[in-house]
Motif scaffolding. Structure first.
Motif, mmCIF file in Angstrom:
data_model
loop_
_atom_site.group_PDB
_atom_site.id
_atom_site.type_symbol
_atom_site.label_atom_id
_atom_site.label_comp_id
_atom_site.label_asym_id
_atom_site.label_seq_id
_atom_site.Cartn_x
_atom_site.Cartn_y
_atom_site.Cartn_z
ATOM 1 N N GLY A 57 0.779 -1.235 0.000
ATOM 2 C CA GLY A 57 0.000 0.000 0.000
ATOM 3 C C GLY A 57 0.802 1.272 0.000
ATOM 4 N N HIS A 58 2.100 1.195 -0.287
ATOM 5 C CA HIS A 58 2.940 2.396 -0.318
ATOM 6 C C HIS A 58 3.022 2.899 -1.749
ATOM 7 C CE1 HIS A 58 3.809 1.259 3.738
ATOM 8 N NE2 HIS A 58 4.461 0.163 3.377
ATOM 9 N N ARG A 59 2.438 4.040 -2.010
ATOM 10 C CA ARG A 59 2.291 4.553 -3.371
ATOM 11 C C ARG A 59 3.401 5.554 -3.706
ATOM 12 N NH1 ARG A 59 0.020 0.609 -3.152
ATOM 13 N NH2 ARG A 59 -2.221 0.215 -3.222
ATOM 14 N N VAL A 86 6.729 5.392 -6.491
ATOM 15 C CA VAL A 86 7.520 4.601 -7.429
ATOM 16 C C VAL A 86 9.006 4.703 -7.116
ATOM 17 C CG1 VAL A 86 8.120 4.306 -9.863
ATOM 18 C CG2 VAL A 86 5.762 4.842 -9.223
ATOM 19 N N LEU A 87 9.463 5.887 -6.711
ATOM 20 C CA LEU A 87 10.890 6.083 -6.464
ATOM 21 C C LEU A 87 11.319 5.568 -5.096
ATOM 22 C CD1 LEU A 87 11.402 9.660 -7.966
ATOM 23 C CD2 LEU A 87 11.794 7.440 -9.044
ATOM 24 N N GLN A 88 10.407 5.523 -4.125
ATOM 25 C CA GLN A 88 10.721 5.022 -2.791
ATOM 26 C C GLN A 88 9.634 4.047 -2.358
ATOM 27 O OE1 GLN A 88 11.079 8.796 -0.653
ATOM 28 N NE2 GLN A 88 13.299 8.571 -0.636
ATOM 29 N N PRO A 89 9.582 2.883 -2.989
ATOM 30 C CA PRO A 89 8.474 1.955 -2.711
ATOM 31 C C PRO A 89 8.467 1.386 -1.296
ATOM 32 C CG PRO A 89 10.157 0.891 -4.058
ATOM 33 C CD PRO A 89 10.534 2.330 -3.973
ATOM 34 N N LEU A 90 9.622 1.370 -0.635
ATOM 35 C CA LEU A 90 9.703 0.802 0.707
ATOM 36 C C LEU A 90 9.776 1.870 1.785
ATOM 37 C CD1 LEU A 90 12.239 -2.111 0.031
ATOM 38 C CD2 LEU A 90 9.746 -2.138 -0.123
ATOM 39 N N ALA A 91 9.462 3.118 1.425
ATOM 40 C CA ALA A 91 9.566 4.210 2.396
ATOM 41 C C ALA A 91 8.644 3.997 3.588
ATOM 42 C CB ALA A 91 9.250 5.549 1.730
#
Length: 326
Positions: free
Chosen positions: A187-189, A191-196
């Motif tokens: 649910g993390h939207r 693209v550049l930091q998908p695991l933020a």
């Protein structure tokens, strides 16, 4: 995307075999050593080997047809011709000594261009699709590309350097693709930091600027009248605007920018749907579309300074110093 599939052998874009045979026969009858003969052989050869660049050429023609820019089209096609022609001239002038032997590497190059075309397709469609779909598309492209690069296949101990390099690139693509997939499913939207979102409490205190919506010139005038005695910033924004989202995620999220704007009235014109009222607002400020930021002084008069396009936090802070000067 459909043009890229031809790079993977799903279908071929080429002249009928009978016509290719006639052209090859005509070319073999031409004598070398003369300018006219060499030119005609080059023309016939270009027609015969045309399928090698048919997909990129068709993509370029489609883009030029949409922009209807004659100068851009001429430069683009000339650049394509130079890019194809100069290497051939170098190879011909060196009597073929620089020409590598034909082999499986040619198919690998073809597939590489196919991956590049798929990446361009995803990039072009990104502004009009949800972030979740973007993440899934990039993840699929990276993971499948990693499989083609034998990222999961064991290397023999005596493997040459280029195979080790390709496997390393494949592993990077695989890890990045898995990160995008995990971020999308979690649910993390971004693209550049998908695991933020897995940083725990790192982003809990992250604040976002609050903009007041403005949808017409009359509403803008009302907001400006109510904000007398304060600076006003009007941001033209759209859901499909990539630079707008970059400003939200990188610039407006910067604590220094938020502190600088704490006493400024923030207005936002969301022109995603692009109604007649939105068109009138853009025409009022002579803007073609977002992103565009207009500033107003404490008397409600427009400041003779604007921000067009994306600006990094440092650059935007300098722009605020100019626009919001006492």
């Amino acid at each position: 995307m459909l043009l890229a599939l031809s790079m993977f052998g799903l279908y071929e874009l080429q002249l009928p075999t009978s016509l290719q045979s006639r052209l090859a026969s005509a070319g073999s009858r031409l004598k070398g050593g003369r300018v006219a003969g060499v030119f005609l052989m080059g023309v016939l050869s270009a027609v015969i080997v045309g399928p090698c660049v048919a997909a990129p050429l068709a993509g370029a023609l489609l883009y030029i047809g949409q922009t209807r820019d004659v100068a851009l089209g001429g430069v683009a096609l000339f650049s394509l011709a130079i890019g194809m022609g100069v290497p051939l001239l170098v190879v011909g002038a060196t009597a073929g000594t620089l020409l590598p032997k034909a082999g499986a590497w040619m198919e690998s190059v073809k597939r590489l261009f196919g991956v590049v075309m798929l990446a361009v397709a995803i990039y072009l469609v990104s502004p009009v699709i949800p972030v979740l779909v973007q993440q899934l598309l990039w993840a699929a492209l990276l993971v499948v590309s990693a499989i083609y690069l034998h990222a999961l296949d064991p290397l023999p101990t005596d493997a040459p350097g280029h195979r080790r390099l390709f496997k390393g690139v494949g592993m990077l693509a695989l890890v990045t693709g898995i990160a995008l997939l995990v971020g999308a499913l979690a649910g993390h939207r971004d693209v550049l930091q998908p695991l933020a979102g897995f940083h725990g409490t790192a982003n809990i205190d992250r604040r976002e600027l609050t903009f007041q919506p403005v949808n017409s010139l009359a509403e803008l005038e009302s907001r400006l009248a109510a904000a007398r005695g304060q600076f006003v910033m009007l941001d033209f924004w759209a859901e499909w605007c990539v630079s707008c989202k970059e400003m939200d995620r990188l610039t407006f999220a910067d604590p220094r920018v938020q502190t600088r704007l704490k006493d400024t009235v923030l207005l936002r014109a969301d022109v995603t749907v692009y109604t007649p009222e939105h068109r009138a607002m853009l025409q009022r400020f002579s803007l073609f579309g977002p992103p565009g930021i207009v500033f107003f002084d404490k008397q409600g008069r427009e400041v003779a300074f604007r921000v067009i396009g994306y600006q990094a936090p440092e650059q935007f802070l300098a722009s605020l110093d100019r626009a919001l000067a006492p």
